[in-house]
Design a protein around this motif. Structure first.
Motif, PDB file in Angstrom:
ATOM      1  N   ILE A  93       7.549 -11.684  -4.880  1.00  0.00           N
ATOM      2  CA  ILE A  93       7.853 -10.259  -4.910  1.00  0.00           C
ATOM      3  C   ILE A  93       9.017 -10.071  -5.862  1.00  0.00           C
ATOM      4  O   ILE A  93      10.084 -10.650  -5.669  1.00  0.00           O
ATOM      5  CB  ILE A  93       8.190  -9.737  -3.496  1.00  0.00           C
ATOM      6  CG1 ILE A  93       6.986  -9.948  -2.583  1.00  0.00           C
ATOM      7  CG2 ILE A  93       8.599  -8.266  -3.562  1.00  0.00           C
ATOM      8  CD1 ILE A  93       7.240  -9.607  -1.131  1.00  0.00           C
ATOM      9  N   ASP A  94       8.779  -9.290  -6.906  1.00  0.00           N
ATOM     10  CA  ASP A  94       9.811  -9.059  -7.928  1.00  0.00           C
ATOM     11  C   ASP A  94      10.555  -7.767  -7.623  1.00  0.00           C
ATOM     12  O   ASP A  94      10.489  -6.782  -8.360  1.00  0.00           O
ATOM     13  CB  ASP A  94       9.172  -9.011  -9.321  1.00  0.00           C
ATOM     14  CG  ASP A  94       8.593 -10.366  -9.726  1.00  0.00           C
ATOM     15  OD1 ASP A  94       9.146 -11.389  -9.296  1.00  0.00           O
ATOM     16  OD2 ASP A  94       7.584 -10.384 -10.436  1.00  0.00           O
ATOM     17  N   GLY A  95      11.243  -7.764  -6.516  1.00  0.00           N
ATOM     18  CA  GLY A  95      12.036  -6.620  -6.075  1.00  0.00           C
ATOM     19  C   GLY A  95      12.562  -6.912  -4.683  1.00  0.00           C
ATOM     20  O   GLY A  95      12.117  -7.837  -4.020  1.00  0.00           O
ATOM     21  N   VAL A  96      13.529  -6.106  -4.244  1.00  0.00           N
ATOM     22  CA  VAL A  96      14.089  -6.282  -2.917  1.00  0.00           C
ATOM     23  C   VAL A  96      13.079  -5.756  -1.900  1.00  0.00           C
ATOM     24  O   VAL A  96      12.526  -4.675  -2.061  1.00  0.00           O
ATOM     25  CB  VAL A  96      15.427  -5.521  -2.784  1.00  0.00           C
ATOM     26  CG1 VAL A  96      15.948  -5.585  -1.354  1.00  0.00           C
ATOM     27  CG2 VAL A  96      16.446  -6.081  -3.756  1.00  0.00           C
ATOM     28  N   SER A  97      12.822  -6.565  -0.890  1.00  0.00           N
ATOM     29  CA  SER A  97      11.858  -6.171   0.136  1.00  0.00           C
ATOM     30  C   SER A  97      12.098  -7.003   1.385  1.00  0.00           C
ATOM     31  O   SER A  97      11.916  -8.215   1.362  1.00  0.00           O
ATOM     32  CB  SER A  97      10.431  -6.404  -0.370  1.00  0.00           C
ATOM     33  OG  SER A  97       9.508  -6.151   0.642  1.00  0.00           O
ATOM     34  N   THR A  98      12.513  -6.359   2.454  1.00  0.00           N
ATOM     35  CA  THR A  98      12.707  -7.095   3.707  1.00  0.00           C
ATOM     36  C   THR A  98      11.481  -6.931   4.598  1.00  0.00           C
ATOM     37  O   THR A  98      10.798  -5.913   4.562  1.00  0.00           O
ATOM     38  CB  THR A  98      13.963  -6.617   4.458  1.00  0.00           C
ATOM     39  OG1 THR A  98      13.811  -5.237   4.759  1.00  0.00           O
ATOM     40  CG2 THR A  98      15.218  -6.831   3.640  1.00  0.00           C
ATOM     41  N   GLY A  99      11.198  -7.944   5.376  1.00  0.00           N
ATOM     42  CA  GLY A  99      10.093  -7.902   6.324  1.00  0.00           C
ATOM     43  C   GLY A  99       8.722  -8.139   5.709  1.00  0.00           C
ATOM     44  O   GLY A  99       7.706  -7.982   6.377  1.00  0.00           O
ATOM     45  N   SER A 100       8.672  -8.537   4.439  1.00  0.00           N
ATOM     46  CA  SER A 100       7.386  -8.791   3.781  1.00  0.00           C
ATOM     47  C   SER A 100       6.766 -10.075   4.317  1.00  0.00           C
ATOM     48  O   SER A 100       7.477 -11.003   4.705  1.00  0.00           O
ATOM     49  CB  SER A 100       7.560  -8.896   2.275  1.00  0.00           C
ATOM     50  OG  SER A 100       8.084  -7.696   1.785  1.00  0.00           O
ATOM     51  N   GLN A 101       5.433 -10.114   4.305  1.00  0.00           N
ATOM     52  CA  GLN A 101       4.720 -11.276   4.833  1.00  0.00           C
ATOM     53  C   GLN A 101       3.555 -11.649   3.934  1.00  0.00           C
ATOM     54  O   GLN A 101       2.981 -10.794   3.262  1.00  0.00           O
ATOM     55  CB  GLN A 101       4.154 -10.981   6.221  1.00  0.00           C
ATOM     56  CG  GLN A 101       5.176 -10.727   7.275  1.00  0.00           C
ATOM     57  CD  GLN A 101       4.519 -10.411   8.602  1.00  0.00           C
ATOM     58  OE1 GLN A 101       3.558  -9.654   8.666  1.00  0.00           O
ATOM     59  NE2 GLN A 101       5.039 -10.996   9.668  1.00  0.00           N
ATOM     60  N   ALA A 102       3.207 -12.923   3.990  1.00  0.00           N
ATOM     61  CA  ALA A 102       1.989 -13.425   3.355  1.00  0.00           C
ATOM     62  C   ALA A 102       1.140 -14.053   4.452  1.00  0.00           C
ATOM     63  O   ALA A 102       1.646 -14.819   5.270  1.00  0.00           O
ATOM     64  CB  ALA A 102       2.307 -14.457   2.285  1.00  0.00           C
ATOM     65  N   GLN A 125      -3.254 -12.270   1.675  1.00  0.00           N
ATOM     66  CA  GLN A 125      -2.792 -10.901   1.534  1.00  0.00           C
ATOM     67  C   GLN A 125      -1.283 -10.873   1.696  1.00  0.00           C
ATOM     68  O   GLN A 125      -0.716 -11.639   2.471  1.00  0.00           O
ATOM     69  CB  GLN A 125      -3.489  -9.953   2.496  1.00  0.00           C
ATOM     70  CG  GLN A 125      -3.092 -10.071   3.927  1.00  0.00           C
ATOM     71  CD  GLN A 125      -3.791  -9.025   4.786  1.00  0.00           C
ATOM     72  OE1 GLN A 125      -4.788  -8.440   4.408  1.00  0.00           O
ATOM     73  NE2 GLN A 125      -3.253  -8.783   5.957  1.00  0.00           N
ATOM     74  N   ILE A 126      -0.665 -10.012   0.917  1.00  0.00           N
ATOM     75  CA  ILE A 126       0.781  -9.855   0.937  1.00  0.00           C
ATOM     76  C   ILE A 126       1.070  -8.431   1.390  1.00  0.00           C
ATOM     77  O   ILE A 126       0.470  -7.481   0.884  1.00  0.00           O
ATOM     78  CB  ILE A 126       1.374 -10.130  -0.449  1.00  0.00           C
ATOM     79  CG1 ILE A 126       1.014 -11.561  -0.855  1.00  0.00           C
ATOM     80  CG2 ILE A 126       2.886  -9.918  -0.449  1.00  0.00           C
ATOM     81  CD1 ILE A 126       1.084 -11.833  -2.312  1.00  0.00           C
ATOM     82  N   VAL A 127       1.981  -8.289   2.351  1.00  0.00           N
ATOM     83  CA  VAL A 127       2.293  -6.993   2.932  1.00  0.00           C
ATOM     84  C   VAL A 127       3.745  -6.643   2.665  1.00  0.00           C
ATOM     85  O   VAL A 127       4.643  -7.435   2.950  1.00  0.00           O
ATOM     86  CB  VAL A 127       2.044  -6.995   4.459  1.00  0.00           C
ATOM     87  CG1 VAL A 127       2.404  -5.655   5.075  1.00  0.00           C
ATOM     88  CG2 VAL A 127       0.611  -7.376   4.767  1.00  0.00           C
ATOM     89  N   VAL A 143       3.002  -2.702  -5.583  1.00  0.00           N
ATOM     90  CA  VAL A 143       2.596  -2.296  -4.236  1.00  0.00           C
ATOM     91  C   VAL A 143       3.598  -1.261  -3.751  1.00  0.00           C
ATOM     92  O   VAL A 143       4.803  -1.521  -3.737  1.00  0.00           O
ATOM     93  CB  VAL A 143       2.539  -3.514  -3.285  1.00  0.00           C
ATOM     94  CG1 VAL A 143       2.204  -3.088  -1.862  1.00  0.00           C
ATOM     95  CG2 VAL A 143       1.533  -4.539  -3.803  1.00  0.00           C
ATOM     96  N   ARG A 144       3.067  -0.069  -3.380  1.00  0.00           N
ATOM     97  CA  ARG A 144       3.902   1.047  -2.924  1.00  0.00           C
ATOM     98  C   ARG A 144       3.397   1.536  -1.563  1.00  0.00           C
ATOM     99  O   ARG A 144       2.490   2.372  -1.511  1.00  0.00           O
ATOM    100  CB  ARG A 144       3.836   2.201  -3.913  1.00  0.00           C
ATOM    101  CG  ARG A 144       4.506   1.938  -5.218  1.00  0.00           C
ATOM    102  CD  ARG A 144       4.494   3.207  -6.089  1.00  0.00           C
ATOM    103  NE  ARG A 144       5.171   2.952  -7.336  1.00  0.00           N
ATOM    104  CZ  ARG A 144       4.555   2.639  -8.477  1.00  0.00           C
ATOM    105  NH1 ARG A 144       3.239   2.550  -8.523  1.00  0.00           N
ATOM    106  NH2 ARG A 144       5.253   2.425  -9.564  1.00  0.00           N
ATOM    107  N   GLY A 163       0.424  -0.800   1.891  1.00  0.00           N
ATOM    108  CA  GLY A 163       1.383  -1.808   1.448  1.00  0.00           C
ATOM    109  C   GLY A 163       0.808  -3.204   1.337  1.00  0.00           C
ATOM    110  O   GLY A 163       1.544  -4.180   1.293  1.00  0.00           O
ATOM    111  N   VAL A 164      -0.516  -3.324   1.255  1.00  0.00           N
ATOM    112  CA  VAL A 164      -1.172  -4.632   1.240  1.00  0.00           C
ATOM    113  C   VAL A 164      -1.767  -4.920  -0.133  1.00  0.00           C
ATOM    114  O   VAL A 164      -2.445  -4.089  -0.714  1.00  0.00           O
ATOM    115  CB  VAL A 164      -2.296  -4.695   2.300  1.00  0.00           C
ATOM    116  CG1 VAL A 164      -3.092  -5.996   2.186  1.00  0.00           C
ATOM    117  CG2 VAL A 164      -1.726  -4.551   3.693  1.00  0.00           C
TER     118      VAL A 164
END
Length: 138
Positions: A41-50, A87-89, A116-117, A128-129
């Protein structure tokens, strides 16, 4: 031909030969493929999952780093590379460019780079997937 000149194969030996020849194809091992999953993930993102497919049609889920650019990598073995999927969320309010890659036997099999927005207030399963490769088993 007299009985002393005839060669007899015992019935048990014939049975073993016949049964053994029928089992050989069934016990032959299927070709297995080394699968490597990569997500970034090329940005700040908390709680993301694969979530990705492992052997036996199972899935595994892991949290992704909140630090931009860190690469997640996982390995498994599958009999059919077309079963490989991830899948990436991302969760709102974060949006970022997401890189998803699936390698099969050290060759790129599938690769996606997409922004992803997630939409605010959307609780849908696709919000967001980023889906990469085969769909995940239900």
């Amino acid at each position: 031909m007299s009985p002393s000149n005839h060669r007899w194969i015992p019935v048990a030996a014939l049975t073993v030969i016949a049964v053994g020849s029928q089992l050989s194809p069934a016990t032959a091992r299927a070709d297995l493929h080394n699968i490597t999953y990569r997500a970034r993930i090329d940005g700040v993102s908390t709680g993301s999952q694969a979530t990705f497919v492992t052997n036996g049609g199972q899935t595994s889920t892991t949290g992704l780093s909140s630090i931009p650019g860190n690469v997640f990598e996982a390995n498994t073995v599958l009999p059919d590379p077309r079963q490989a999927g991830m899948q990436i969320v991302l969760h709102w309010p974060y949006s970022a460019n997401v890189h998803c890659e699936i390698d099969v036997d050290d060759n790129v099999f599938t690769q996606l780079d997409q922004v992803v927005r997630p939409a605010p207030g959307n609780a849908g399963p696709a919000n967001g997937v980023l889906q990469c490769g085969a769909p995940l088993p239900a």
